[in-house]
Scaffold this active site. Structure first.
Site, PDB file in Angstrom:
ATOM      1  N   ARG A 124       0.859  -1.187   0.000  1.00 44.19           N
ATOM      2  CA  ARG A 124       0.000   0.000   0.000  1.00 44.19           C
ATOM      3  C   ARG A 124       0.895   1.236   0.000  1.00 44.19           C
ATOM      4  O   ARG A 124       1.907   1.283   0.692  1.00 44.19           O
ATOM      5  CB  ARG A 124      -0.919  -0.019   1.216  1.00 44.19           C
ATOM      6  CG  ARG A 124      -1.879  -1.218   1.177  1.00 44.19           C
ATOM      7  CD  ARG A 124      -2.832  -1.234   2.324  1.00 44.19           C
ATOM      8  NE  ARG A 124      -3.675  -0.047   2.290  1.00 44.19           N
ATOM      9  CZ  ARG A 124      -4.221   0.486   3.377  1.00 44.19           C
ATOM     10  NH1 ARG A 124      -3.984  -0.025   4.575  1.00 44.19           N
ATOM     11  NH2 ARG A 124      -4.981   1.550   3.276  1.00 44.19           N
ATOM     12  N   SER A 125       0.496   2.248  -0.752  1.00 44.63           N
ATOM     13  CA  SER A 125       1.348   3.427  -0.934  1.00 44.63           C
ATOM     14  C   SER A 125       1.634   4.147   0.376  1.00 44.63           C
ATOM     15  O   SER A 125       2.719   4.697   0.551  1.00 44.63           O
ATOM     16  CB  SER A 125       0.730   4.382  -1.958  1.00 44.63           C
ATOM     17  OG  SER A 125      -0.519   4.855  -1.512  1.00 44.63           O
ATOM     18  N   GLU A 152       6.841 -10.964   1.595  1.00 45.26           N
ATOM     19  CA  GLU A 152       8.298 -10.782   1.637  1.00 45.26           C
ATOM     20  C   GLU A 152       8.540  -9.316   1.930  1.00 45.26           C
ATOM     21  O   GLU A 152       8.450  -8.473   1.044  1.00 45.26           O
ATOM     22  CB  GLU A 152       8.906 -11.214   0.315  1.00 45.26           C
ATOM     23  CG  GLU A 152       8.636 -12.676  -0.011  1.00 45.26           C
ATOM     24  CD  GLU A 152       8.173 -12.895  -1.438  1.00 45.26           C
ATOM     25  OE1 GLU A 152       8.128 -11.921  -2.216  1.00 45.26           O
ATOM     26  OE2 GLU A 152       7.858 -14.036  -1.775  1.00 45.26           O
ATOM     27  N   GLN A 171      -2.559  -5.120  -0.440  1.00 40.45           N
ATOM     28  CA  GLN A 171      -3.812  -5.195  -1.198  1.00 40.45           C
ATOM     29  C   GLN A 171      -3.727  -6.303  -2.240  1.00 40.45           C
ATOM     30  O   GLN A 171      -2.670  -6.562  -2.794  1.00 40.45           O
ATOM     31  CB  GLN A 171      -4.124  -3.856  -1.853  1.00 40.45           C
ATOM     32  CG  GLN A 171      -3.061  -3.338  -2.779  1.00 40.45           C
ATOM     33  CD  GLN A 171      -3.354  -1.939  -3.269  1.00 40.45           C
ATOM     34  OE1 GLN A 171      -4.504  -1.587  -3.516  1.00 40.45           O
ATOM     35  NE2 GLN A 171      -2.323  -1.134  -3.420  1.00 40.45           N
ATOM     36  N   TYR A 183      -3.723 -23.737  -9.748  1.00 38.60           N
ATOM     37  CA  TYR A 183      -2.353 -23.908  -9.258  1.00 38.60           C
ATOM     38  C   TYR A 183      -2.279 -25.129  -8.350  1.00 38.60           C
ATOM     39  O   TYR A 183      -3.093 -25.297  -7.450  1.00 38.60           O
ATOM     40  CB  TYR A 183      -1.925 -22.659  -8.496  1.00 38.60           C
ATOM     41  CG  TYR A 183      -0.553 -22.772  -7.856  1.00 38.60           C
ATOM     42  CD1 TYR A 183       0.593 -22.785  -8.641  1.00 38.60           C
ATOM     43  CD2 TYR A 183      -0.408 -22.873  -6.485  1.00 38.60           C
ATOM     44  CE1 TYR A 183       1.851 -22.889  -8.069  1.00 38.60           C
ATOM     45  CE2 TYR A 183       0.847 -22.979  -5.895  1.00 38.60           C
ATOM     46  CZ  TYR A 183       1.974 -22.986  -6.694  1.00 38.60           C
ATOM     47  OH  TYR A 183       3.211 -23.079  -6.119  1.00 38.60           O
ATOM     48  N   GLN A 190       0.233 -22.502   1.696  1.00 32.51           N
ATOM     49  CA  GLN A 190       1.259 -21.629   2.258  1.00 32.51           C
ATOM     50  C   GLN A 190       1.116 -21.480   3.758  1.00 32.51           C
ATOM     51  O   GLN A 190       0.033 -21.339   4.289  1.00 32.51           O
ATOM     52  CB  GLN A 190       1.184 -20.239   1.634  1.00 32.51           C
ATOM     53  CG  GLN A 190       1.576 -20.210   0.188  1.00 32.51           C
ATOM     54  CD  GLN A 190       1.883 -18.805  -0.268  1.00 32.51           C
ATOM     55  OE1 GLN A 190       3.033 -18.444  -0.310  1.00 32.51           O
ATOM     56  NE2 GLN A 190       0.860 -18.047  -0.614  1.00 32.51           N
TER      57      GLN A 190
END
Length: 192
Positions: A124-125, A152, A171, A183, A190
């Site tokens: 997110r900015s 990460e 996001q 997949y 995970q």
């Protein structure tokens, strides 16, 4: 001259939003896909859905990189768990990420996508402007996933950064596939 054919009633209805063309899903399309079951977010917070993405929450699970100078081979079978240590924070604790350091985090939410959707995981900015890279690589999320998202995280600032569980840290942007796929790779389930 521009010619436009009339839309069918099905394309105009909100229940058909998830089947419309276009690469990035808008808020209305995301909500329609959640309603139809093509997207499942658990737990789901409707206020986290923005105009073209959904914000995901940082959990209290982290992995930090153990100090070391041994050469690490970058190969298919190299396991990140051998060079990291897991840390689970207690309520009210933050994870301190020092300048120039990386760690792994994971979202609180599980994201499940139908085989006709895939996505991108982005920072997110508001946090990028503080020097925090929330997802430094491997941001593509495959179709048909059902997992929490591993982050990460990297501190590119000159300040130590306190990472607080419960923060809407990243996001998820949903993309419509041309065709379907699922997949079934190494990180299907995970975890940290």
């Amino acid at each position: 001259f521009f010619f436009s054919s009339p839309m069918s009633a099905a394309a105009e209805s909100s229940s058909a939003l998830c089947s419309t063309s276009g690469a990035v899903l808008s808020k209305d399309e995301i909500l329609a896909c959640i309603e139809s079951g093509d997207i499942k977010i658990t737990p789901f917070d409707p206020s986290a859905v923005s105009c073209a993405s959904i914000d995901l929450t940082l959990s209290n699970n982290f992995r930090y990189y153990k100090p070391g100078l041994e050469v690490l081979d970058i190969k298919e079978d190299t396991n990140y768990e051998t060079i990291t240590e897991k840390q689970i924070l207690k309520d009210g604790e933050s994870f301190l990420l020092l300048p120039g350091c990386a760690c792994l985090g994971i979202t609180e939410e599980t994201v499940e996508l139908s085989p006709k959707l895939c996505g991108l995981l982005e920072g997110r900015s508001r946090f990028a402007r503080l020097g925090l890279f929330v997802h430094i690589t491997a941001g593509f999320m495959n179709p048909g996933i059902k997992n929490r998202q591993v982050l990460e995280i990297y501190n590119a600032s000159s300040h130590p950064l306190a990472l607080w569980p419960g923060t809407k840290i990243c996001q998820f942007i949903f993309l419509k596939m041309s065709g379907t796929a699922t997949y079934e790779g190494k990180f299907c389930d995970q975890s940290l």
